[in-house]
Each structure stands twice: as C-alpha cells, then as structure tokens.
Design an enzyme around this catalytic site. Sequence first.
Site, short mmCIF file in Angstrom:
data_model
loop_
_atom_site.label_atom_id
_atom_site.label_comp_id
_atom_site.label_asym_id
_atom_site.label_seq_id
_atom_site.Cartn_x
_atom_site.Cartn_y
_atom_site.Cartn_z
N ASP A 13 36.63 32.18 34.83
CA ASP A 13 36.06 33.08 35.83
C ASP A 13 34.84 33.90 35.36
O ASP A 13 34.84 35.14 35.52
CB ASP A 13 37.15 34.05 36.35
CG ASP A 13 38.35 33.33 36.94
OD1 ASP A 13 38.33 32.11 37.04
OD2 ASP A 13 39.33 34.02 37.30
N ASP A 51 37.38 31.90 40.48
CA ASP A 51 38.24 32.63 41.42
C ASP A 51 37.57 32.51 42.79
O ASP A 51 36.37 32.81 42.92
CB ASP A 51 38.30 34.10 40.95
CG ASP A 51 39.63 34.77 41.23
OD1 ASP A 51 40.68 34.11 41.17
OD2 ASP A 51 39.62 36.00 41.53
N HIS A 53 38.48 33.32 46.59
CA HIS A 53 39.38 33.88 47.61
C HIS A 53 38.77 33.86 49.02
O HIS A 53 37.54 33.91 49.18
CB HIS A 53 39.71 35.34 47.27
CG HIS A 53 40.42 35.53 45.96
ND1 HIS A 53 41.55 34.84 45.61
CD2 HIS A 53 40.15 36.37 44.91
CE1 HIS A 53 41.95 35.24 44.41
NE2 HIS A 53 41.11 36.16 43.96
N HIS A 86 37.28 40.86 45.89
CA HIS A 86 36.42 40.23 44.87
C HIS A 86 36.39 38.73 45.07
O HIS A 86 37.31 38.16 45.66
CB HIS A 86 36.93 40.55 43.45
CG HIS A 86 38.29 39.98 43.18
ND1 HIS A 86 39.45 40.60 43.58
CD2 HIS A 86 38.67 38.81 42.60
CE1 HIS A 86 40.48 39.86 43.23
NE2 HIS A 86 40.04 38.75 42.65
N LYS A 113 40.32 28.26 42.31
CA LYS A 113 41.70 28.73 42.42
C LYS A 113 41.75 30.00 43.23
O LYS A 113 40.75 30.71 43.33
CB LYS A 113 42.29 28.97 41.03
CG LYS A 113 41.51 30.06 40.27
CD LYS A 113 42.06 30.30 38.89
CE LYS A 113 41.30 31.38 38.17
NZ LYS A 113 41.46 32.72 38.76
N CYS A 158 43.61 36.51 34.05
CA CYS A 158 43.39 35.07 34.24
C CYS A 158 43.38 34.31 32.92
O CYS A 158 43.87 33.19 32.86
CB CYS A 158 42.15 34.83 35.09
SG CYS A 158 42.47 35.31 36.82
#
Length: 212
Positions: A13, A51, A53, A86, A113, A158
Amino acid sequence: MKIGSTDALLVIDPQNDFCEGGGLAVAGGAGLMPGINRLAERFAKVIVTQDWHTPDQISFASNHDGATPFTEIEVAYGRQMLWPDHCIQGSPGADFHPDVAPTVRRAVAVIRKGYNPAVDSYSGFFENDHRTPTGLSGLLRDLGVTCVFLCGLAYDYCVRFTAEDAVREGFEVVVISDASRAIAPQSEAAARDSFRAMGVAEIEAADLSDGV
Ligand code: VGL
Ligand code: ZN
C-alpha cells in the site's frame, strides 16, 4: 541475508492516503519511497498491493452514525477498527505515491484489496474475515516464490496482517523494518511481538545482499 531467485518483494500500500497530507497519513510514509525503489530494483519479482475501498466501506467511521475513527466496533466477522475515509477507488488518495512509480513499473502484479464494502482487508492474502482470498497466494505459488520480503505501509496493520497470512500460507517471511512505518506505537509493538512469535524475521535493508 541473500536475495534468491525464489524470493519476492511485496510492497504494501505505498499510496498517497498513507503519506503526509493523506486521509490516513503515516508519519514518514513518503520518505520510504526512494528506499523501496532501491529494494525493488534488486528483486526479480515485485508485487505491489493497493488498498481499494468503495465509499460505503464498513471500516469507515463516516459510515456509522456518531462513530469516531480509531475506535473499534463489532461486525459480522469480528472486531473491526474504524478509520478515516481513505483509498477510495479512483480518488487521488488511492493512487500510488508519485515517488514510488519506478517500483510500480517494475511490478509483475498489483493486488487490489478491500473492495468488498462489507469486509475490510488489511492483508494482501485474505480479507479481514480471514476466509476470502485475494488470489495472491496462488499467484506467488505459480511464480515459484517460496520466500516473501515485506515493506511499505502500514507496519502495524497491512504489513503485519500480510506477514502473518504469508506464514500461514507456508511462505518464509521477512519484514524489512526500515522500509516500513507504523500508524501507532502500541500497535507497532504488538506487531513486533507477533512477528517474533510467528517466526517472521525482521531485518534492515542494509542486511540484504544480492544473490546468484
Ligand atoms: C491500512 C488501515 C486501513 C494499511 C489500510 O495499509 O495499513 N490500515 N487500511
Ligand atoms: Zn484501508
């Protein structure tokens, strides 16, 4: 410690939101990028995680009335820390930090992910339900990788969860401590203890020499 042909570097990340000025900034985040680039040049196989989202991600405090970031709630798969928004898909915060571009160019794969709104995902291997795979394990096995070296953000979340899953998946695991930074001192200490208990080696970048 020598870098071998069945080793892979996992860069966790390295995104704008985890760097200074980002939504979930980690102190010293941006400053890691040049060192990560120098590491990545030396590995035949580099994999980067991202990351990724959606705005309705369950771990965003903003999706729970009256909730504050950095407190925990109970969800279907157990306890979950709440975070500031985030790494929202397509936002500048989700982009890789510009200084890590050489590493992203070298990468054989980018593993995204945390895209399931109902389940957060710290680990590059499994979502936080510890059951739903990302595909990273199969990819590493297909590439003949037996040992993974980890660096990136954040050491206490992470990087930690990815390292622990990598051990459970049967890989040899080495965390490069000075190429990683933590969100908070308490969770940093917990991660270090867990690494020791699980047989995750910790080294500094200077401990690495080029192999065959
Ligand atoms: C991370 C918290 C939430 C990380 C990602 O990259 O360590 N931490 N999402
Ligand atoms: Zn996240």
